[in-house]
Scaffold this active site. Structure first.
Site, PDB file in Angstrom:
ATOM      1  N   SER A 194       0.162   0.898  -7.338  1.00 43.77           N
ATOM      2  CA  SER A 194       1.363   2.109  -7.834  1.00 43.77           C
ATOM      3  C   SER A 194       2.470   1.125  -8.672  1.00 43.77           C
ATOM      4  CB  SER A 194       1.945   2.539  -6.597  1.00 43.77           C
ATOM      5  OG  SER A 194       2.592   3.926  -6.596  1.00 43.77           O
ATOM      6  N   ASP A 400      -6.092  10.996  -6.979  1.00 42.54           N
ATOM      7  CA  ASP A 400      -4.972  10.538  -6.873  1.00 42.54           C
ATOM      8  C   ASP A 400      -3.897  11.598  -7.883  1.00 42.54           C
ATOM      9  OD1 ASP A 400      -2.254   9.532  -7.027  1.00 42.54           O
ATOM     10  OD2 ASP A 400      -2.744   7.699  -7.825  1.00 42.54           O
ATOM     11  N   HIS A 469      -4.820   7.563  -3.820  1.00 42.94           N
ATOM     12  CA  HIS A 469      -4.097   6.560  -4.633  1.00 42.94           C
ATOM     13  C   HIS A 469      -4.048   5.142  -3.948  1.00 42.94           C
ATOM     14  CE1 HIS A 469      -0.184   5.298  -6.650  1.00 42.94           C
ATOM     15  NE2 HIS A 469       0.375   5.004  -5.456  1.00 42.94           N
TER      16      HIS A 469
END
Length: 505
Positions: A194, A400, A469
């Site tokens: 991320s 995601d 994710h």
């Protein structure tokens, strides 16, 4: 974890770390029942030792580990970063360290340790913590770091306003860590997800600039569902193709679908993808301007919350009810049911891991890099890092919605490294995960062809099907194979050779 848009920022954890809480580092104590240790024992290392048999709620020995606060400089009253280090018994790991970073900004790397790739797993909605047969410390020495200052248990006021400052903090911490444990001249690998797509390239660039392999002998990096470019590239432009791909699962009505397609056409998003998401790319991409009329990503999100109130931007296959997360953040929003407590906010847990006892810990803390002024990594430091590492991996899950896989590919196709822009050929090779015998129902993991991959000029792209994710949490076997590739234990993620450790065969 990645926090973006006004909606998610409003829902994110709001408790920030109280910097006035004193350091509660424990004095020297035994490492547990083991007869020998991997890390040499001295006054410096034993003060950080964690008894692997004493973690609350954990009914097994997690093994040798070390945790506590480490200053970012030699100055008096220096801010300190919290770390947790797990040495590996794997002989191949003797001269290496792998660093794990979560994102945010301001989200704790203890999430990665406790719910993704550490030796203990306590997943959303599960009864108790369990042993993780896919723990990355089976392969390599694992260092989990809460950073920048202001994140998790760290002490001091957050002062970093750009990635260069955050990288400087990290290098100061890491130098002190290496000196404390005597880990000089080790090969360094960095992985994270991320917002770590910003952290890691800037930290890597700073390590290369230091020209000091005694402390910063960086080999390779892996960016998982990373932030690489502007939100319009990684969220807005690919939002409608994402809806088309997942169609029936998202269950949006015909009038809404017609509206977002018309707006994608009017905003030139459709033609943008047709023009620039090609192999090879035609040339540098113009950066589209953001506007309220073209805010498709947020409008799709609002529509999904009407259909599925438990819609999880981190894994779109989730439905109601919201599962209790022992770290307090089981998806799109914070949730702590009455009577529950966040694990790392418990004083008995804090004492066991040498954290500041009485601290208020939050999975994601506000006030960390709120005004990050550094350029996006795909358009600044990442190309140079790719050129200087032996290997760079960018990997992304197709389920995601917080950062979209097509958006990451767009960012790559707008990036120039080793004298060429983007990939010259479309990713199409099968990403293969070895078949294996699962050790427990609590840690089942997939096998076989689980996505596609492509490598050019030192950069490997891996797209993992049906994965959200936090890839190590959702597809642990797939990420175990990718770590083997990062470390050089296997030559390719297309090969069908068994895993290199006995733990998962």
């Amino acid at each position: 974890m990645w926090r973006t848009s006004a909606f998610l920022l409003a829902l994110a954890a709001t408790s920030s770390f109280a910097a006035s809480i004193p350091n509660a580092r424990r004095s020297a104590k035994p490492v547990g029942k083991r007869q020998s240790t991997i890390v040499p024992q001295n006054d410096n290392t034993t003060s950080y030792a964690v008894d692997g048999t004493s973690l609350p709620e954990v009914d097994f020995d997690v093994g040798e580990s070390y945790a506590g606060l480490m200053p970012i400089s030699d100055e008096e009253d220096s801010p300190e970063l919290f770390f947790w280090f797990f040495p590996s018994e794997n002989p191949a790991a003797e001269n290496e360290i792998t660093i794990w970073l979560n994102g945010g900004p301001g989200c704790s790397s203890l999430e990665g340790l406790f719910q993704e790739n550490g030796p203990v797993l306590w997943q959303w909605g599960t009864f108790k913590p369990v042993r993780n047969p896919w723990s990355w410390h089976n392969l390599t020495n694992m260092l989990y770091v809460e950073q920048p200052v202001g994140t998790g248990f760290t002490t001091g006021e957050p002062t970093a306003t750009n990635e260069e400052m955050a990288a400087d903090q990290f290098l100061g911490f890491f130098k002190n860590f290496v000196d404390t444990f005597g880990f000089h001249e080790r090969s360094i690998y960095i992985a994270g997800e991320s917002y770590a797509g910003k952290y890691i390239p800037y930290i890597s660039n700073a390590m290369f600039d230091a020209e000091d392999t005694t402390y910063y002998n960086l080999e390779s990096i892996m960016l998982i569902d990373p932030s690489l470019s502007e939100d319009i590239i990684q969220e807005e432009i690919p939002a409608v193709p994402f809806v088309d791909y997942w169609g029936p699962l998202l269950n949006l009505n015909e009038s809404f679908l017609e509206d977002i397609h018309d707006r994608a056409d009017a905003c030139n998003f459709t033609s943008f993808i047709e023009t620039y998401l090609v192999f090879p790319p035609p040339g540098p991409m113009p950066m589209p301007e953001e506007s309220e009329e073209c805010g498709l990503w947020g409008d799709i999100l609002d529509a999904e919350f009407l259909i599925n109130p438990c819609f999880n931007v981190y894994r779109i296959t989730d439905t109601c009810p919201v599962l209790w997360d022992v770290l307090g953040f089981p998806g799109s929003f914070e949730y702590t049911p009455p009577g529950a407590s966040v694990y790392f906010n418990r004083s008995d847990v804090q004492e066991a891991i040498n954290a500041p006892v009485g601290a208020t810990w939050a999975l994601c803390s506000d006030g960390v890099l709120d005004q990050d002024t550094s350029p996006e990594t795909a358009l600044s430091v990442l190309p140079g890092v790719i050129e200087q590492t032996n290997k760079t991996i960018i990997t992304h899950g197709t389920a995601d919605y917080i950062l979209l896989a097509q958006g990451s590919l767009l960012a790559i196709q707008n990036m120039t490294w080793e004298g060429e822009q983007g990939f010259q050929s479309e990713p199409a090779d099968p990403f293969f995960v070895p078949y294996h015998e699962d050790q427990s129902v609590a840690s089942l993991a997939g096998a076989g062809v689980m996505g596609t991959t492509h490598t050019e000029r030192g950069l490997t792209w891996i797209e993992v099907n049906m994965a959200g994710h936090m890839l190590p949490q959702f597809v642990p076997s797939a990420m175990y194979r990718q770590l083997e590739f990062l470390l050089g234990r296997v030559e390719s993620v297309t090969e069908d050779t068994p895993f290199t450790t006995l733990q998962t065969q």
